[in-house]
Design a protein around this motif. Structure first.
Motif, short mmCIF file in Angstrom:
data_model
loop_
_atom_site.label_atom_id
_atom_site.label_comp_id
_atom_site.label_asym_id
_atom_site.label_seq_id
_atom_site.Cartn_x
_atom_site.Cartn_y
_atom_site.Cartn_z
N ARG A 12 -41.60 59.33 -14.38
CA ARG A 12 -40.84 58.32 -15.13
C ARG A 12 -39.94 58.98 -16.18
NH1 ARG A 12 -45.81 55.93 -15.01
NH2 ARG A 12 -46.13 56.10 -17.26
N LEU A 13 -40.47 59.98 -16.85
CA LEU A 13 -39.70 60.70 -17.86
C LEU A 13 -38.50 61.40 -17.21
CD1 LEU A 13 -39.81 61.52 -20.91
CD2 LEU A 13 -40.96 63.59 -20.14
N LEU A 14 -38.72 62.02 -16.05
CA LEU A 14 -37.63 62.70 -15.35
C LEU A 14 -36.61 61.71 -14.82
CD1 LEU A 14 -39.68 65.50 -13.59
CD2 LEU A 14 -38.14 65.72 -15.57
N ARG A 15 -37.05 60.54 -14.38
CA ARG A 15 -36.10 59.50 -13.93
C ARG A 15 -35.20 59.10 -15.09
NH1 ARG A 15 -38.74 54.17 -11.90
NH2 ARG A 15 -39.35 54.15 -14.09
N LYS A 16 -35.79 58.89 -16.25
CA LYS A 16 -35.01 58.52 -17.44
C LYS A 16 -34.01 59.63 -17.78
CE LYS A 16 -35.64 57.16 -22.25
NZ LYS A 16 -36.60 56.90 -23.32
#
Length: 142
Positions: free
Chosen positions: A19-23
């Motif tokens: 999720r952090l990398l998607r953001k």
């Protein structure tokens, strides 16, 4: 000086990292992820299957400088020195990443597991003893 943030009580480190990398990908940020090789393999597989319509282009830092470099800003590395930029470094490992100070920002992801939390305390102390300001984010607290 590197900005350091700890994200504590993360229920699932791999899912949270995805999720952090998607953001980061959506904001076009350059991100390196450092972790033990086994965990990097798990993250690689998770990024391929995280969200069917939201693939996050990523590659091993060993491929930096190759043709793939123009297709990703997310690099996976066992050693922070292999990450081809100086923007954001995400640490999924249990030790202080060697060379973290060359990055603008370091994000430490910490689960609720007692051993993981104890290792994080040692990293926090390491950074604090060297004068780094540290931000704390409680993720899994309700």
């Amino acid at each position: 000086m590197t900005e350091i943030a700890f994200h504590f009580n993360v229920p699932d480190k791999l899912s949270y990292a995805c999720r952090l990398l998607r953001k980061a990908y959506r904001s076009e940020a350059e991100v390196g992820v450092v972790a033990p090789v086994r965990l990097l393999g798990e993250l690689d597989r998770a990024l391929w299957s995280f969200e069917p319509l939201e693939f996050i282009p990523h590659a091993s830092a060993r491929l930096a400088g190759s043709a793939i470099s123009k297709h990703t800003k997310v690099w996976l590395a066992a050693d922070a020195a292999d990450v081809p930029h100086h923007a954001v470094l995400v640490n999924l490992g249990e030790v202080v990443p060697e060379g973290f100070e060359r990055f603008d920002r370091l994000i430490e992801i910490v689960s609720a597991d007692p051993a993981d939390r104890q290792a994080a305390r040692q990293r926090w102390k390491h950074y604090g003893d060297r004068g780094y300001a540290i931000q704390k984010h409680e993720v899994g607290v309700t």
